[in-house]
Scaffold this active site. Structure first.
Site, PDB file in Angstrom:
ATOM      1  N   GLU A   1      20.297 -30.045  -5.627  1.00 39.80           N
ATOM      2  CA  GLU A   1      19.042 -30.483  -6.242  1.00 39.80           C
ATOM      3  C   GLU A   1      19.272 -30.880  -7.699  1.00 39.80           C
ATOM      4  O   GLU A   1      18.732 -31.893  -8.173  1.00 39.80           O
ATOM      5  CB  GLU A   1      17.988 -29.382  -6.151  1.00 39.80           C
TER       6      GLU A   1
ATOM      7  N   HIS B   1      12.678 -26.935  -6.172  1.00 39.57           N
ATOM      8  CA  HIS B   1      12.630 -26.201  -4.901  1.00 39.57           C
ATOM      9  C   HIS B   1      13.543 -24.986  -4.995  1.00 39.57           C
ATOM     10  O   HIS B   1      13.184 -23.899  -4.525  1.00 39.57           O
ATOM     11  CB  HIS B   1      13.076 -27.111  -3.758  1.00 39.57           C
TER      12      HIS B   1
ATOM     13  N   HIS C   1      11.181 -16.724  -1.689  1.00 45.54           N
ATOM     14  CA  HIS C   1      10.969 -18.007  -1.012  1.00 45.54           C
ATOM     15  C   HIS C   1       9.962 -17.825   0.116  1.00 45.54           C
ATOM     16  O   HIS C   1      10.249 -17.176   1.119  1.00 45.54           O
ATOM     17  CB  HIS C   1      12.305 -18.512  -0.476  1.00 45.54           C
TER      18      HIS C   1
ATOM     19  N   CYS D   1      10.276 -25.598   5.184  1.00 46.02           N
ATOM     20  CA  CYS D   1       9.973 -25.155   3.820  1.00 46.02           C
ATOM     21  C   CYS D   1       9.303 -26.231   2.959  1.00 46.02           C
ATOM     22  O   CYS D   1       8.986 -25.979   1.794  1.00 46.02           O
ATOM     23  CB  CYS D   1      11.246 -24.658   3.149  1.00 46.02           C
TER      24      CYS D   1
ATOM     25  N   LYS E   1      10.751 -19.047  -7.911  1.00 44.34           N
ATOM     26  CA  LYS E   1      11.181 -18.213  -6.779  1.00 44.34           C
ATOM     27  C   LYS E   1      11.934 -16.965  -7.241  1.00 44.34           C
ATOM     28  O   LYS E   1      12.060 -16.008  -6.473  1.00 44.34           O
ATOM     29  CB  LYS E   1      12.045 -19.028  -5.816  1.00 44.34           C
TER      30      LYS E   1
ATOM     31  N   PHE F   1      14.497 -27.436   6.260  1.00 45.39           N
ATOM     32  CA  PHE F   1      15.503 -27.614   7.295  1.00 45.39           C
ATOM     33  C   PHE F   1      15.174 -28.859   8.118  1.00 45.39           C
ATOM     34  O   PHE F   1      14.008 -29.197   8.327  1.00 45.39           O
ATOM     35  CB  PHE F   1      15.535 -26.394   8.224  1.00 45.39           C
TER      36      PHE F   1
END
Length: 414
Positions: free
Chosen positions: A313, A302, A339, A162, A334, A401
């Site tokens: 975050e 994010h 996403h 991502c 988002k 990831f």
């Protein structure tokens, strides 16, 4: 000396719209474009919602004879690139195509294509398409773009889950900074919504299961968030060395000031609890930009709408900015478009650039009950906020990831 790098063109295809202007205006409206997946193929999968391109009228510029040679993500990349190139007008005047390159990534291959080809092989070897391998290679979007425009500078592909789109922009930024290119087409594309991909993410307990209210499912920073919503699309940017852009009187949307990378070294899918990876990426982007952190007043997070990820975050942001947090605006678009996995960082970079260009900060859709970790930050929800500073500097985060992190530092061009 490192070259200054500016943005002169942008193209977007996402669930919120088929071009840059439509997508931006829809994101500013605070509306969500998540919908229910009606196919029976999803009946046994816990999550039955996604932010798709269904119903959008895509303006086709690719000959039908070529479509079968490419993955859906590659097709989207070419369509977004077409808008970005038209927006920048980079090829309307004579340019050295050996000095223009591509830095474009894809997060995941099309699993549906793999499944269908495997079934075809069970029936007969002759039914396997000769284009199957080119369709699943992750560098083919970059390759197809370079061939479409005859450009022979760096031909670079990125695949970092991502964080793909953000890394693609950052790498293109570096190529120009250090004189390996005068201009770069940068971004990513993703088109992998299928029963297998949805089931796999559900097994990781990563997706939202708010199936009865799809329009409310993607809700970054909200206390009721329960997972992310998969999206699809592509976004492309034209980056140029400042002098190159000025020499051709290009419109300049903004400037890239810095790029920071880090690794969590913690877990396959979860960030470290103290947000060290995000902290390092943001701090390195600020150091690379050679600015003081107090100059930053907006962070496009994010924040995918997962309970753990969003909180960590925010912890990292507060660790880094300390007392300056009271001046930091934070939002995640988002909530509107879901996403986009590998194409998230680049799409949201465009919204960050437009925010600094127009002096308006986009809201986080569906943010009704702000989580406690956001205390002392200015979380922008429901409607846009005016961004008043003359020099508007922002951070864009993207995490993937495997613990791979990227942060980009953008500003308006003054």
């Amino acid at each position: 000396m490192k070259k200054r790098v500016v943005i002169t063109g942008m193209g977007v295809i996402c669930p919120a719209g088929t071009n840059k202007s439509m997508s931006w205006n829809n994101v500013l409206s605070g509306k969500s474009f998540v919908q229910k997946l009606d196919s029976n193929l999803y009946k046994n999968i816990p999550s039955k919602i996604a932010a798709t391109l269904d119903g959008l009228d895509l303006h086709e510029t690719i000959p039908k004879s070529k479509v079968r040679t490419m993955a859906p993500s590659t097709r989207l990349a070419l369509l977004a690139t077409h808008e970005a190139v038209e927006d920048s007008k980079i090829f309307l005047s004579p340019v050295n195509k050996e000095a223009i390159g591509v830095s474009v990534g894809v997060g995941m291959i099309d699993l549906e294509d793999v499944c269908q080809t495997a079934k075809a092989l069970e029936s007969s070897y002759s039914k396997v398409s000769p284009y199957f391998v080119p369709r699943i290679l992750l560098n083919m979007a970059a390759g197809q773009i370079s061939m479409a425009y005859g450009i022979q500078g760096p031909n670079h592909a990125v695949s970092t889950a991502c964080a793909t789109g953000a890394h693609a922009i950052g790498d293109g930024f570096r190529f120009i900074q250090y004189g390996q290119a005068k201009a770069m087409i940068c971004g990513a594309a993703e088109s992998c919504i299928s029963p297998l991909s949805m089931a796999s993410f559900c097994k990781l307990r990563a997706l939202s299961t708010q199936n009865e209210m799809p329009e409310l499912a993607s809700r970054p920073f909200d206390m009721k968030r329960d997972g992310f919503v998969m999206g699809e699309g592509s976004a492309m940017l034209i980056l140029e060395e400042l002098e190159h852009a000025l020499n051709r009187n290009a419109r300049i949307y903004g400037e890239i000031l810095g790029y920071g990378l880090s690794g969590d070294a913690a877990h396959l899918t979860a960030p470290s609890e103290n947000g060290q990876g995000a902290f390092l990426a943001m701090n390195r982007a600020i150091m690379d930009a050679n600015i003081n952190k107090t100059q930053i007043t907006y962070i496009n997070a994010h924040a995918t709408s997962t309970p753990v990820g969003d909180a960590i975050e925010l912890i990292a942001i507060k660790r880094l900015f300390e007392k300056h947090c009271i001046n930091i605006h934070v939002s995640s678009t988002k909530g509107a478009h879901g996403h986009l996995l590998g194409s998230a960082g680049n799409l949201e970079s465009i919204f960050t650039i437009l925010a600094s260009y127009e002096g308006i900060i986009p809201p986080t859709a569906n943010l009704n009950n702000i989580c406690k970790e956001a205390e002392n930050l200015i979380c922008v929800s429901k409607s846009p906020m005016e961004w008043k500073q003359k020099k508007r500097i922002a951070i864009k985060n993207a995490f993937g990831f495997g613990g791979t992190n990227a942060s980009l530092c953008f500003s308006n061009y003054v």
